[in-house]
Every structure is written in structure tokens, then in C-alpha cells.
Write a protein that holds these residues in place. Structure first.
Motif, short mmCIF file in Angstrom:
data_model
loop_
_atom_site.label_atom_id
_atom_site.label_comp_id
_atom_site.label_asym_id
_atom_site.label_seq_id
_atom_site.Cartn_x
_atom_site.Cartn_y
_atom_site.Cartn_z
N THR A 252 -3.07 9.77 -13.17
CA THR A 252 -3.87 9.35 -14.33
C THR A 252 -5.35 9.37 -14.02
N LEU A 253 -5.70 9.15 -12.76
CA LEU A 253 -7.11 9.14 -12.37
C LEU A 253 -7.55 10.46 -11.77
N GLY A 254 -6.77 11.52 -12.01
CA GLY A 254 -7.18 12.87 -11.61
C GLY A 254 -7.10 13.14 -10.13
N LEU A 255 -6.28 12.36 -9.41
CA LEU A 255 -6.17 12.52 -7.96
C LEU A 255 -4.79 13.07 -7.60
N SER A 256 -4.75 13.92 -6.58
CA SER A 256 -3.48 14.48 -6.11
C SER A 256 -2.91 13.73 -4.93
N SER A 257 -3.76 12.97 -4.22
CA SER A 257 -3.27 12.23 -3.06
C SER A 257 -4.19 11.04 -2.80
N GLY A 258 -3.62 10.02 -2.16
CA GLY A 258 -4.42 8.85 -1.84
C GLY A 258 -3.56 7.61 -1.70
N GLU A 259 -4.24 6.47 -1.49
CA GLU A 259 -3.56 5.19 -1.33
C GLU A 259 -3.72 4.35 -2.59
N ALA B 220 0.86 -1.18 0.00
CA ALA B 220 0.00 0.00 0.00
C ALA B 220 0.90 1.23 0.00
N VAL B 221 0.76 2.08 -1.02
CA VAL B 221 1.60 3.27 -1.15
C VAL B 221 0.71 4.50 -0.98
N HIS B 222 1.03 5.30 0.03
CA HIS B 222 0.29 6.55 0.27
C HIS B 222 1.07 7.69 -0.37
N VAL B 223 0.37 8.52 -1.15
CA VAL B 223 1.03 9.57 -1.95
C VAL B 223 0.39 10.91 -1.66
N SER B 224 1.24 11.93 -1.53
CA SER B 224 0.77 13.32 -1.46
C SER B 224 1.86 14.20 -2.05
N GLY B 225 1.49 15.19 -2.86
CA GLY B 225 2.48 16.08 -3.44
C GLY B 225 3.45 15.37 -4.37
N LEU B 226 2.98 14.35 -5.08
CA LEU B 226 3.79 13.57 -6.03
C LEU B 226 4.94 12.83 -5.34
N HIS B 227 4.80 12.60 -4.02
CA HIS B 227 5.77 11.85 -3.24
C HIS B 227 5.05 10.73 -2.48
N ALA B 228 5.77 9.61 -2.24
CA ALA B 228 5.25 8.61 -1.31
C ALA B 228 5.49 9.11 0.11
N ILE B 229 4.45 9.16 0.91
CA ILE B 229 4.61 9.57 2.31
C ILE B 229 4.59 8.36 3.24
N GLU B 230 4.16 7.22 2.72
CA GLU B 230 4.27 5.96 3.48
C GLU B 230 4.09 4.79 2.51
N VAL B 231 4.92 3.75 2.72
CA VAL B 231 4.78 2.49 1.98
C VAL B 231 4.66 1.39 3.02
N ILE C 3 -7.60 1.69 -5.45
CA ILE C 3 -7.21 3.07 -5.20
C ILE C 3 -8.21 3.72 -4.26
N THR C 4 -7.68 4.44 -3.27
CA THR C 4 -8.54 5.14 -2.31
C THR C 4 -8.11 6.60 -2.23
N PRO C 5 -8.93 7.54 -2.70
CA PRO C 5 -8.57 8.96 -2.55
C PRO C 5 -8.34 9.31 -1.09
N SER C 6 -7.45 10.28 -0.84
CA SER C 6 -7.13 10.63 0.55
C SER C 6 -8.37 11.11 1.31
N ALA C 7 -9.32 11.74 0.60
CA ALA C 7 -10.53 12.23 1.26
C ALA C 7 -11.39 11.09 1.81
N TRP C 8 -11.16 9.86 1.34
CA TRP C 8 -11.95 8.71 1.81
C TRP C 8 -11.22 7.89 2.86
N ILE C 9 -9.98 8.21 3.14
CA ILE C 9 -9.19 7.38 4.04
C ILE C 9 -9.60 7.63 5.49
N GLU C 10 -9.81 6.52 6.21
CA GLU C 10 -10.19 6.61 7.61
C GLU C 10 -8.99 6.26 8.48
N GLY C 11 -9.09 6.57 9.73
CA GLY C 11 -7.99 6.28 10.65
C GLY C 11 -7.22 7.55 10.96
N GLN C 12 -7.14 7.84 12.26
CA GLN C 12 -6.54 9.11 12.68
C GLN C 12 -5.07 9.22 12.29
#
Length: 418
Positions: free
Chosen positions: A100-107, A48-59, A124-133
């Protein structure tokens, strides 16, 4: 468009549409596969690769029958549980998939299909849908840092630098057999050659011009002409032809990479370049040029550089004519310095335009160009550059198609032997 709006658009797309956008862009997708293989079957590992700002923020390594057990992998230590090359591949694949799917951040959930470099998109899960504090805090920190960099950029607008490294081939005049550029050019320097890897062998068939960066388009073009003349002196056999474009010789795609530094690389900047630069230029491409996609020339192709800037790699080699080269360099400058106000996105808003780009359907693309041209011509800075961009726009409107089997030297006033 903010993350919530991007997520709503993504949610409105069918699974088959998402799958089609990925596959036509050259990304392996299992989004529409309902009968996924079981653990221990064909697929060997899952991340699972989490991306924001065209960078991986967690793998994170994903395990368990319901994929619920996730072990984050340290990204910045030498003790990572996977190789740095695999981490790079996972990040690149995840960033490209979201873009490619028009998203800037997500898993992005990636699954191995055999071999370290063969991973397919499973979910694929957009960041706006991600749960967990914890994950929400991770995204929030990344977005704050991104916003801080953009604020800093607004207060420091004088540091933009432009560069390029367009390519060309040297061929025999009769049968158009490729002459390795390494026969005449060194690998390094302002005029050099580029490598091609295949079957365990590395060759250097492609010539590459690397003019010094400049703060303005004119300075960059003066540098390009200088490297052209240098190449003319170094390639001593003047009977050989120089060919540019996307793929004047089958199997040897050429790039017209533009370099930028002093500006923050963002997904929106890439989208503006794709829509306002690559889309208009694509209607001029020869059919042979379009064959380089999607392995090369895919939308949003970029590479970060060690100096902190980046290169935009989607365009083919625009050395096919001075008119096109001048127009493209000045147009890219206009777009990059005004990208925050250029808001049309036909490639994201209309799937038929995205499809037309990858299929080389010029007439469909033409239908969306005029509103974007009007946006460009309405910019305050346009009058400063119109004498260079207007000829390019006229060529596009007149239905011109470039010839990439023509020797480019006469057009650039480089000595040649007829």
C-alpha cells in the motif's frame, strides 16, 4: 523502480499521507500517533515482520522498553513460538502494508490492539534503510532468489494458464430476498457455492462458477459459458433472478477473481493489474459495488494457490454482462503477458487517484486513464485481442455504469421465466 528509488519516494511522503493511505485501504495504523501507549498498557504484543517478494523472510518478537530486543521466530517448523494462524495474519498484514505504501521490501512493526487478529502498523522501514549486516544479507539472499525465478520465467513463457471463479446471487423476483445457493448447488465442482461466516454460523448463499483453466482467454470463456449453462440446469426454479456486480445485496460482497499460474507473482505484476485493469473497470462500477471496499476489493488483493499460481481478488463479479466479462478476461491476459513494459503507476504517483479509487470518484479516475489505454493499444499483441477489448474501452469512455440489480440470464442466453 528499485528498492532505493521506492525508499526515496516513501521518504518524500509525509507521515500523515502514509497513515491516510493505510487507513483508507482498511489497515489499522498508528503511524501518526505521537503519544504511543507504554508497555503493559493497552497493547499486548509487538512483532517485526521482514518482507521481500511478497513473503515474510523473518518474523521477530519485539520486547524491551526501547523495542531493541528482538527474538526471531522459526517460520518453517512445528515448534514456532506463535500459532501458524497468527504468523499468517502477521505476514499478510505486513505484505499488504508495504504494498500500500509503494514498497516491495522492508520491515513492518506490528502491535496488538487486542485480540489475535487485531494488529496495527506502528512503524515501517524500507529495506534500503535497514542497517545491520545479518538483515542486509537476509534481504540480499531473498532478492537473488527472486531474480533467479524471474530469469527462469523469461526462458519459459509458454506455461501461462488462466482461470476464474466469479460469483452471483440467486434472489426472489419480488422482494429480492436472497435464496441460499446451497439449496441448488453443491459446495464443490465447476458450479458450486461459497461460504459466508458470521455470528458463529456458516452459510452458503453465494453461487460460484469455476470453469476449467485454459492457456488462452477464448478457452476460459468457452468454459465459463459451459458452467453458466450447467448452473441454468441445476437452479431449477427459473423464476429466481441471478444478480452479479460488487454488492447487489447489502452485506454480501461478490468477487470476480482471476487466476493465473505459470507466471511469478510479484509486487510489480500486482501493481500493473491494479493500474491497468482495476482502475479502468472501477469507473463502470455501480455505487452499491463500491461499498465492498476496503474490506473487499482493496488494491493488490491476492491469494496464493496450492498449485503454485495465484488469484487476483480485487475485481467485483464482472458477470454483469458478457461484453464486460470478455473485455476483462482478454485485458487481464494482455496485461499479464506484457506487464514488464507497462510502467505507468498513477495509484502510486498521485495520492488523489488512490483516494479516488477508494471513494468511488469516477471523474478523477478518468483523468488518468487515456495514457494507460494508449500504452495498451501500442502493444504488439493488442491487434490480436482488440475486438474483445475495444468494446470495453468504448463503454468506459462513454461513461457507462453497470446495473447490478438486473437479472443477468437474458444477457447470457440462459433460460428464464419472465
Amino acid at each position: 523502480m528499485n528498492n532505493q528509488e521506492e525508499a526515496e519516494r516513501y521518504g518524500s511522503w509525509s507521515v500523515s499521507l502514509r497513515h491516510a493511505r493505510l487507513t483508507r485501504s482498511g489497515i489499522a495504523s498508528l503511524l501518526n500517533v505521537s503519544d504511543k501507549p507504554q508497555e503493559g498498557g493497552v497493547y499486548r504484543s509487538r512483532y517485526a515482520v521482514h518482507v521481500s517478494g511478497l513473503h515474510a523472510i523473518e518474523v521477530a518478537k519485539v520486547e524491551g522498553p526501547d523495542r531493541s530486543f528482538r527474538s526471531p521466530i522459526p517460520l518453517n517448523t512445528e515448534q514456532a513460538a506463535v500459532s501458524s494462524s497468527l504468523l499468517y495474519q502477521l505476514e499478510k498484514r505486513a505484505v499488504r502494508s508495504l504494498y500500500t505504501l509503494g514498497l516491495s521490501s522492508g520491515e513492518v512493526l506490528l502491535v496488538s490492539t487486542g485480540g489475535e487478529r487485531k494488529y496495527a502498523v506502528e512503524q515501517i522501514t524500507p529495506s534500503a534503510w535497514i542497517e545491520g549486516q545479518r538483515l542486509q544479507q537476509l534481504y540480499l539472499r531473498a532478492e537473488r532468489e527472486h531474480a533467479r525465478k524471474l530469469r527462469h520465467e523469461l526462458g519459459n513463457t509458454s506455461s501461462l494458464m488462466l482461470g476464474m471463479d466469479p460469483e452471483f446471487l440467486i434472489v426472489e423476483p419480488g422482494d429480492h430476498e436472497v435464496v441460499p445457493a446451497s439449496r441448488y448447488l453443491d459446495r464443490e465442482g465447476e458450479v458450486g457455492c461459497d461460504a459466508v461466516h458470521g455470528d458463529g454460523i456458516t452459510t452458503y448463499p453465494i453461487a460460484e462458477l469455476r470453469p476449467q483453466p485454459s492457456a488462452n482467454p477464448r478457452g476460459l470463456l468457452v468454459g465459463l459459458m459451459r458452467t453458466m449453462r450447467m448452473a441454468g440446469e441445476m437452479i431449477t426454479d427459473r423464476s429466481l433472478l441471478w444478480l452479479a456486480g460488487g454488492m447487489p445485496k447489502t452485506g454480501l460482497p461478490l468477487g470476480g477473481h482471476l487466476h493465473f499460474s505459470g507466471i511469478e507473482l510479484t509486487a510489480e505484476l500486482l501493481r500493473t493489474l491494479d493500474n491497468y485493469l482495476t482502475l479502468p473497470v472501477s469507473v463502470l462500477e455501480a455505487p452499491s459495488s463500491q461499498l465492498r471496499r476496503p474490506k473487499y476489493g482493496y488494491l493488490g488483493d491476492f491469494r496464493r494457490q496450492p498449485h503454485g499460481g495465484f488469484e487476483y481478488r480485487t475485481l467485483p463479479s464482472f458477470l454483469v454482462s458478457p461484453l464486460l466479462t470478455k473485455g476483462i478476461v482478454y485485458l487481464s491476459y494482455l496485461i499479464v503477458t506484457n506487464y514488464r513494459t507497462l510502467s505507468r503507476r498513477p495509484l502510486e504517483d498521485e495520492d488523489r487517484i488512490h483516494q479516488a479509487y477508494y471513494r468511488g470518484q469516477r471523474e478523477k479516475i478518468r483523468e488518468c486513464l487515456e495514457p494507460m489505454v494508449a500504452d495498451l493499444q501500442a502493444l504488439e499483441k493488442y491487434k490480436e485481442v482488440e475486438s474483445y477489448i475495444d468494446p470495453l474501452l468504448r463503454h468506459i469512455r462513454q461513461g457507462g455504469v453497470w446495473n447490478e440489480f438486473r437479472d443477468i440470464r437474458p444477457l447470457w442466453n440462459i433460460p428464464f421465466q419472465p
